[in-house]
Design a protein around this motif. Structure first.
Motif, PDB file in Angstrom:
ATOM      1  N   UNK A 175      14.024  15.642   5.297  1.00 15.77           N
ATOM      2  CA  UNK A 175      13.964  16.684   5.474  1.00 15.77           C
ATOM      3  C   UNK A 175      12.646  16.710   6.716  1.00 15.77           C
ATOM      4  N   UNK A 176      12.753  16.422   7.518  1.00 20.67           N
ATOM      5  CA  UNK A 176      11.695  15.840   8.704  1.00 20.67           C
ATOM      6  C   UNK A 176      11.968  15.959   9.747  1.00 20.67           C
ATOM      7  N   UNK A 177      10.936  15.698  10.873  1.00 22.74           N
ATOM      8  CA  UNK A 177      11.436  15.719  11.962  1.00 22.74           C
ATOM      9  C   UNK A 177      12.232  14.698  12.690  1.00 22.74           C
TER      10      UNK A 177
ATOM     11  N   UNK B  44       0.796  -1.258   0.117  1.00 27.38           N
ATOM     12  CA  UNK B  44       0.074  -0.267  -0.124  1.00 27.38           C
ATOM     13  C   UNK B  44       1.080   1.474   0.125  1.00 27.38           C
ATOM     14  N   UNK B  45       0.237   2.225   0.141  1.00 28.01           N
ATOM     15  CA  UNK B  45       1.082   3.534   0.758  1.00 28.01           C
ATOM     16  C   UNK B  45       1.589   3.843   2.148  1.00 28.01           C
TER      17      UNK B  45
ATOM     18  N   UNK C 291       7.844   4.691   7.296  1.00 22.80           N
ATOM     19  CA  UNK C 291       7.888   3.154   6.767  1.00 22.80           C
ATOM     20  C   UNK C 291       8.967   3.967   5.494  1.00 22.80           C
ATOM     21  N   UNK C 292       8.622   4.743   4.546  1.00 19.93           N
ATOM     22  CA  UNK C 292       9.866   5.209   3.541  1.00 19.93           C
ATOM     23  C   UNK C 292      11.762   5.474   4.692  1.00 19.93           C
ATOM     24  N   UNK C 293      11.396   5.960   5.023  1.00 16.36           N
ATOM     25  CA  UNK C 293      12.720   6.052   5.843  1.00 16.36           C
ATOM     26  C   UNK C 293      13.291   4.765   6.483  1.00 16.36           C
ATOM     27  N   UNK C 294      12.264   3.772   6.576  1.00 17.76           N
ATOM     28  CA  UNK C 294      12.451   2.571   7.117  1.00 17.76           C
ATOM     29  C   UNK C 294      13.006   1.950   6.314  1.00 17.76           C
ATOM     30  N   UNK C 295      13.033   1.775   5.542  1.00 23.81           N
ATOM     31  CA  UNK C 295      13.537   1.176   3.695  1.00 23.81           C
ATOM     32  C   UNK C 295      14.198   1.692   3.534  1.00 23.81           C
ATOM     33  N   UNK C 296      14.545   3.241   3.322  1.00 23.51           N
ATOM     34  CA  UNK C 296      15.605   3.308   2.164  1.00 23.51           C
ATOM     35  C   UNK C 296      16.633   3.176   3.767  1.00 23.51           C
TER      36      UNK C 296
ATOM     37  N   UNK D  69      13.108   8.811  14.457  1.00 20.51           N
ATOM     38  CA  UNK D  69      13.208   8.067  15.942  1.00 20.51           C
ATOM     39  C   UNK D  69      12.476   6.974  15.866  1.00 20.51           C
ATOM     40  N   UNK D  70      11.159   6.888  15.105  1.00 18.40           N
ATOM     41  CA  UNK D  70      10.475   5.674  14.792  1.00 18.40           C
ATOM     42  C   UNK D  70      11.374   4.785  13.638  1.00 18.40           C
ATOM     43  N   UNK D  71      11.657   5.224  12.947  1.00 20.61           N
ATOM     44  CA  UNK D  71      12.656   4.059  11.891  1.00 20.61           C
ATOM     45  C   UNK D  71      13.691   3.797  12.430  1.00 20.61           C
TER      46      UNK D  71
END
Length: 211
Positions: free
Chosen positions: A43-45, A6-7, A12-17, A50-52
């Motif tokens: 470019x995020x807080x 899914x989207x 999740x995107x940061x985790x994958x990267x 931290x979650x990733x």
């Protein structure tokens, strides 16, 4: 970003990267990672960062040590890899059996694209790309199966096997036959296309055992 899961959220995107960075060797074992630097990079807080990092730590890809912060974990030692490789095979085969009857043109186009990029990387000796392309080929099976629990278990397993993927690439590179990595996956995809289901499953089992 849309995938078979899914989207994906920002986390999740940061985790994958970050996972890709470790598998590609851009983040080597023992390297310290900074929340502030990663927040600037993406470019995020610091919250999604931290979650990733928490997710990747739970998978065993990062470790947190007192006074050292977060660092890239060393890969699993060989005895542990020998123990968990059969678990990886069991998970992938189970997922593949669930999806085989539903495979269609879009699925094979995805795998064809992975093979195209894998062949190009082999010919150009961009060996650092190959472990991640290998995983991308196999991850699709788990994503298409549509079970978050199954995918999470598989992801945890393969993160601990990253040394296995690197060793496979290095062995082929040393023998100047990187294209065999592409060939192994091309043969597997041909078995998926040809069927029947039992033969395709056997090909997948053999591929995992031998590669």
């Amino acid at each position: 970003m849309a995938t078979s899961r899914g989207v994906l959220s920002t986390r999740e995107q940061i985790t994958d990267r970050l996972r890709e960075d470790v598998f590609a060797g851009r983040l080597p074992a023992g390297e310290r990672v900074s929340e502030a630097a990663l927040a600037d990079r993406f470019g995020v807080s610091r919250g999604p960062i931290r979650e990733a990092l928490s997710q990747l730590t739970s998978e065993g890809l990062f470790v947190t040590k007192q006074n050292c912060g977060v660092t890239v974990a060393p890969p699993a030692p060989e005895p542990i890899r020998d123990l968990i490789l059969p678990i990886r095979r069991t998970l992938e085969v189970y997922a593949f059996k669930q999806i085989f009857d539903a495979l269609g043109p879009d699925d094979f186009r995805f795998w064809d694209d992975v093979l195209f990029r894998m062949e190009r990387a082999c010919r150009q000796r961009e060996w650092q790309l190959l472990p991640q392309l290998d995983l991308e080929f196999h991850r699709y099976v788990l994503e298409k199966a549509g079970s978050p629990d199954l995918f999470a278990i598989w992801q945890t397993i393969v993160t601990r096997l990253r040394a296995h993927f690197w060793e496979t690439v290095r062995e082929h590179d040393a023998r100047n036959d990187l294209l065999r990595l592409h060939g192994h996956h091309a043969e597997l995809l041909a078995a998926f296309r040809k069927g029947p289901k039992a033969a395709a499953v056997k090909a997948l089992e053999q591929h995992i055992d031998e590669n």
